[in-house]
Design a protein around this motif. Structure first.
Motif, mmCIF file in Angstrom:
data_model
loop_
_atom_site.group_PDB
_atom_site.id
_atom_site.type_symbol
_atom_site.label_atom_id
_atom_site.label_comp_id
_atom_site.label_asym_id
_atom_site.label_seq_id
_atom_site.Cartn_x
_atom_site.Cartn_y
_atom_site.Cartn_z
ATOM 1 N N ILE A 1 0.826 -1.215 0.000
ATOM 2 C CA ILE A 1 0.000 0.000 0.000
ATOM 3 C C ILE A 1 0.863 1.269 0.000
ATOM 4 O O ILE A 1 0.619 2.176 -0.814
ATOM 5 N N PHE B 1 1.100 3.921 -3.129
ATOM 6 C CA PHE B 1 0.852 5.355 -2.930
ATOM 7 C C PHE B 1 1.915 6.198 -3.628
ATOM 8 O O PHE B 1 1.600 7.178 -4.314
ATOM 9 N N SER C 1 -3.681 1.169 6.464
ATOM 10 C CA SER C 1 -4.774 1.462 5.530
ATOM 11 C C SER C 1 -5.335 2.853 5.749
ATOM 12 O O SER C 1 -5.574 3.608 4.794
ATOM 13 N N PHE D 1 -2.736 5.505 4.363
ATOM 14 C CA PHE D 1 -2.370 5.541 2.935
ATOM 15 C C PHE D 1 -3.544 5.525 1.971
ATOM 16 O O PHE D 1 -3.447 6.046 0.872
ATOM 17 N N ILE D 2 -4.638 4.889 2.333
ATOM 18 C CA ILE D 2 -5.752 4.797 1.389
ATOM 19 C C ILE D 2 -6.297 6.181 1.020
ATOM 20 O O ILE D 2 -6.466 6.482 -0.180
ATOM 21 N N PRO D 3 -6.562 7.078 1.992
ATOM 22 C CA PRO D 3 -7.042 8.416 1.582
ATOM 23 C C PRO D 3 -6.016 9.165 0.741
ATOM 24 O O PRO D 3 -6.391 9.830 -0.240
ATOM 25 N N MET D 4 -4.721 9.046 1.081
ATOM 26 C CA MET D 4 -3.702 9.770 0.315
ATOM 27 C C MET D 4 -3.605 9.217 -1.095
ATOM 28 O O MET D 4 -3.460 9.970 -2.071
ATOM 29 N N THR D 5 -3.728 7.898 -1.223
ATOM 30 C CA THR D 5 -3.694 7.287 -2.540
ATOM 31 C C THR D 5 -4.873 7.749 -3.381
ATOM 32 O O THR D 5 -4.769 7.962 -4.594
ATOM 33 N N PHE E 1 -13.267 4.979 0.718
ATOM 34 C CA PHE E 1 -12.251 5.393 -0.242
ATOM 35 C C PHE E 1 -12.023 4.432 -1.397
ATOM 36 O O PHE E 1 -11.640 4.856 -2.482
#
Lengths: 309, 309, 309, 309, 309
Positions: free
Chosen positions: A260, A264, D256, D259-263, E259
């Motif tokens: 992940i 990114f 998660s 990194f998920i929001p930034m991705t 997300f």
């Protein structure tokens, strides 16, 4: 050949020898005749005929009554029951069976034929003890078999656990409960035999009764222990489930934790801004690939140190 | 037609036959009159009138008192209770019911009519035993029904588990607790009948009491066993929940483990660096697609070997 | 108005009637005087003064001593205790209270005033029984209240579970333990009253003691049952937690299983390879969108069949 | 050298001293001869020969019989059993061993040789007590060893938990169950010795029996306690598993959640729309990088406050 | 100053007063001399010298023997034991201590000095009771302390749970088990004192023994209750762990559910197809951003309704 109860008792009357009368039928008429001929209590007839019953011991004025279910393991590995009722009078032992195929006293009869000396010479209460012994042995035998199965199950769950184990636990537990349900009143019966049945059981044979009582106690102890062992097996299975869950979650976490963040980074350089200085650098691409590799390696090393790999 | 207590007892006085007086009412005035006519202890009146009570046995100077709740299953599959109080005097048996619709002694009355020979010829304590037997049978009957339900539940949870099972477990457990709560003092009562009630119960009928005691013991044994079985069912349900959780987590992990690395690779070649040699290769795209396929296949194979698929 | 112990006992001496002396004070001097006047054992004084004690019964040469804590529910729904000690001599009953506000024997006094006929006519041991009955009733009353709360909690956890339930379980469990801690020695006390106290309790009133004993047994049975019920509630809560976890994980898995593969496909066509034939196809974009839709639908269908949706 | 039973008993007959005869063989012929010479009950022969048996005590007309298995820990840390049977006659003590290598009474013989004064001067029942003591001590010794192992296991699970712990729990549990299975009938045996064996055991030596009984009770108490301790260890292991799962899930969630929001944000600016004003801004890229950093930091701070880091 | 046993007993012989001899040493020679002078049974010497023992009571011809371990809490909050042995002869009470620093009977001696009237006037069995009382009080005191700790732990786990709680549970459990192990034989000892020790304990002092017995019963009841409470605490901790897991998983699911779909949409428009009509729309970008916002809001609302936020 079949003979009438009347004929049988006439034969007995005529002899001074002790006798064993084995009635392999639950035909109400025949039983009624036997009851009447001997002037037994009406409850005795009822007790003989009820098939779904638990072990029972009763003292009457001129006889004692005992009944229990003989247990055998049938071909499907299920427990089959056959009701045995025993009446002990002064000189006669009368046993009542349901009349199912296969004779539960075969071994005992052979024993009598072989050891004429011991059994034949002894009064009828010794014979009574031998019949009881045959019944209790049928319980011990199954208990021993179940103990073996439980230990096998325990070993199995330690090496290779799967869900079927639970079904086996339930199946064995039902059998243990069945035995236990019969053994508790059986112990009551044997115990009260020692005190209340004294009139019919010679003091010299008390040792045999004592022996029986020990056997029944051991069966009961087995039942209690095995229930605890089965609970342990359920707990172990639960522990195994948790372990597997932990492994699954660790795998997921490792994959996520490594990829992940790297994804990114790739996402950042996939953006379409006009002014992104890194994109123009000659070794930007290889630098980013290298940075990704380093980050992945660091995360990998951290997880390694946490012993998740 | 209704008759007054005075009239009833006058009739009884006049006869030398044993009598059964069944009072289907909890009207305090009527009961007070019955109590006074027979010079019963004041506590007896109170004991008859309290509906929410547990089985009780009491010996008085010239009578014995026993009360218990008759249990029946009503149309909603709930357990309905009716308080039965019994007073046994020398030659008279008096039973007190709450007077609810439906007569719990119907079967017993039919039995009396049918088997005039046995019951009518016997003294009043035999009748007492028959009434007790009717009450205890009502317990056995429900216990048997519950045992069946529990085994059914156990089978069901092994094949198709859902949350509703827990509600059924709770519902059955409440019923078992209800029966158990009544059975423990019932056993006490029957046991003390054998010793303390000896004055009113002929020795010849002790066999019936012994029989009753065995029945009550079996009901109690059922309660204890069933509580353990219900606990097993709860454990099994818990095991099933864990199994399902394991399956769900494995699915998530498989999807993630296969696609996250491949998505990362796609992300790499989605970056906009000016200098990315692979992008210019003629078969770069197909090479990467192939590499992704190989990686996916390897991960798939690893998970397969771990038996997660 | 207050009177001195000396005066009180002088009054009692002068009368031939049975008397009840209720001392609502734990003042050591007053008690010491009462003890001396009656020549009680020194331990009796100590037993009266210790407030944190469990039910106790003791037979002395010319009196019997009983003490227990009266339980009441205070306005904060907590259990309040008041120590009651009772001495029963030949013709006098002396009760000792802590002297807290509110009189625990109010109801009993009213009963005496109302039913002059019954209580006043009876000897002092009947009064003793009535005092005991008042104490035991205070236990039964709280037990009944707790049983209601537990069943309510059980219903609640089946419909709408939340964490606060656990706090309530703990709170109720503490109360049950408190009652149980007092009830076990109470049962001992009442039981030994029947045998050892025979000298002071007339045989005619044994029925009352028997009744008391039944009540105490029922309270104890309630405590045992309720502990099991509370354990069931904890198990149910645990089951509910697991169910919720399962639902949460399924949601996560569904979202991931559907979108992660589709995102991967989008990632592929986001790569910047120069040679990617699909990109030039006229309907490539719509084809891929369609393909994504189909894949999403298939996964959705698979999860649907697994009953996760 | 070996001597025949006949010779041995002749020697005993000739002396007036008390004698101890130790037969280290399960040869049926020899035993049969011993049985016949002493006119023992036939059951006694059977009881001696059955190796897989539980402790047993039996009173006969002119002797008492006791048998139990001596337990020793073998080199593989497993429990080895050797059946010991004891017959106590008026002046003779006869012990029967299986004849395995290693003599279980070595220590006792040394004790006899050393303390000639005490043991030799005492009648045969004192010797009987010493033999019993040797057997019971073999149980105590193993129980003590297991208690030590359990406490060690408990300490270990608190500091460094791993799956092997469960295997050790199972292994110890089996040993505890083995000891318990033997100890329950052993306690029965010693208890009935005190009452039924009075004829053969002098009142002066009752203190020794009392002492034995205490020892056996303590072993039994150990078994019950240890079963509970092992259950606690299983629970602790379970708790540890849950803790580890919690740590794993927190790691996954942290990665998660950060990194998920930034991705996602990176994904937005990777879109290829023609009209995307931000892309043309001079500091758009750095602005977005900054925004990502801020968002990541905020999420990090929130998780920190939740104490997940 | 130290005096020899011979001198001590000479002093005692010369007086007609009752005496208490307190020997604070486990020196074998001194003890041997005391034993010989009084002609005690050899087992008594052994029983005094074994330090690791459980409470014991034994009646001999001319004395009774009682031993138990005095429990105190040392400075490290651990339980320290000191073996106390008591011999009660006709007019002499002999107590044996291990001779550890600190005298366990200080309080008792002060009591004797203060209340010369009561203790000195009473025969030696009253003194015996006082010594016993001192020992039992040492148990009660620790039990009370542990009860307080357990309730504190329970409160703590309801407000702020952490893993250390489990270590405390284990530590307390070990203490409870220690007390319980001593209390069970202590109750046996006190109970048999009442029946078997009657010869040495005057009937007038039976009330004290009864009192002691009640105290010991209460300690035992505490042990049983506290074991259950500790189990509840473990269950609560487990429940808390599950709750935390649920919270963690919900957080992960919320982040992912919101997300992942939005990122997928961004991925679609990041594809490089030549023909993607939406890309050319003037407000395509803003439209997609809006669509993403709407989708995120809907998912947020759904999760809100499921009460996961």
């Amino acid at each position: 050949e079949k003979i009438t109860p009347q004929a049988a008792f006439d034969t007995i009357e005529g002899t001074r020898r002790i006798s064993w009368l084995d009635i392999e039928s639950h035909d109400r008429n025949i039983l009624q005749e036997v009851i009447s001929l001997n002037r037994f209590h009406p409850l005795t007839l009822e007790d003989i005929l009820i098939v779904e019953s638990l072990p029972k011991f009763e003292v009457f004025d001129d006889y004692i009554f005992f009944s229990a279910n003989m247990l055998t393991v049938d071909t499907n590995d299920l427990i089959a029951e056959e009701k045995i009722s025993i009446v002990l009078k002064k000189n006669v032992l009368i046993t009542f069976q349901e009349g199912l195929p296969g004779d539960v006293f075969d071994e005992l009869r052979n024993k009598i034929k072989r050891s004429l000396g011991i059994i034949r010479a002894n009064p009828v209460d010794y014979l009574f003890y031998q019949v009881l012994n045959a019944i209790v042995s049928s319980y011990s035998h199954i208990a021993e078999k179940l103990r073996f199965e439980i230990e096998e199950l325990e070993d199995q769950i330690l090496t290779d656990d799967n869900y079927e184990v639970m079904k086996e636990v339930i199946a064995i537990k039902r059998k243990v409960n069945l035995i236990r349900r019969h053994t508790i009143p059986l112990l009551d019966a044997v115990t009260s035999m020692k005190t209340e049945g004294a009139q019919f059981l010679r003091k010299a044979n008390q040792a045999y009764l004592h022996d029986l009582q020990d056997q029944v106690k051991n069966i009961l102890a087995f039942c209690n222990t095995s229930r605890e062992m089965l609970r342990d097996i359920m707990d172990l299975h639960h522990t195994n489930q948790n372990n597997e869950m932990n492994r699954v979650m660790k795998t997921l976490t490792i994959v996520s934790a490594i990829f992940i963040p790297m994804t990114f980074i790739a996402g950042i350089y996939g953006m379409n801004f006009h002014t992104m200085p890194e994109l123009d650098w000659k070794y930007g691409y290889f630098g980013v690939l290298g940075a990704m590799g380093v980050i992945g390696a660091i995360i990998f090393y951290i997880l390694k140190r946490k012993q998740w790999l």
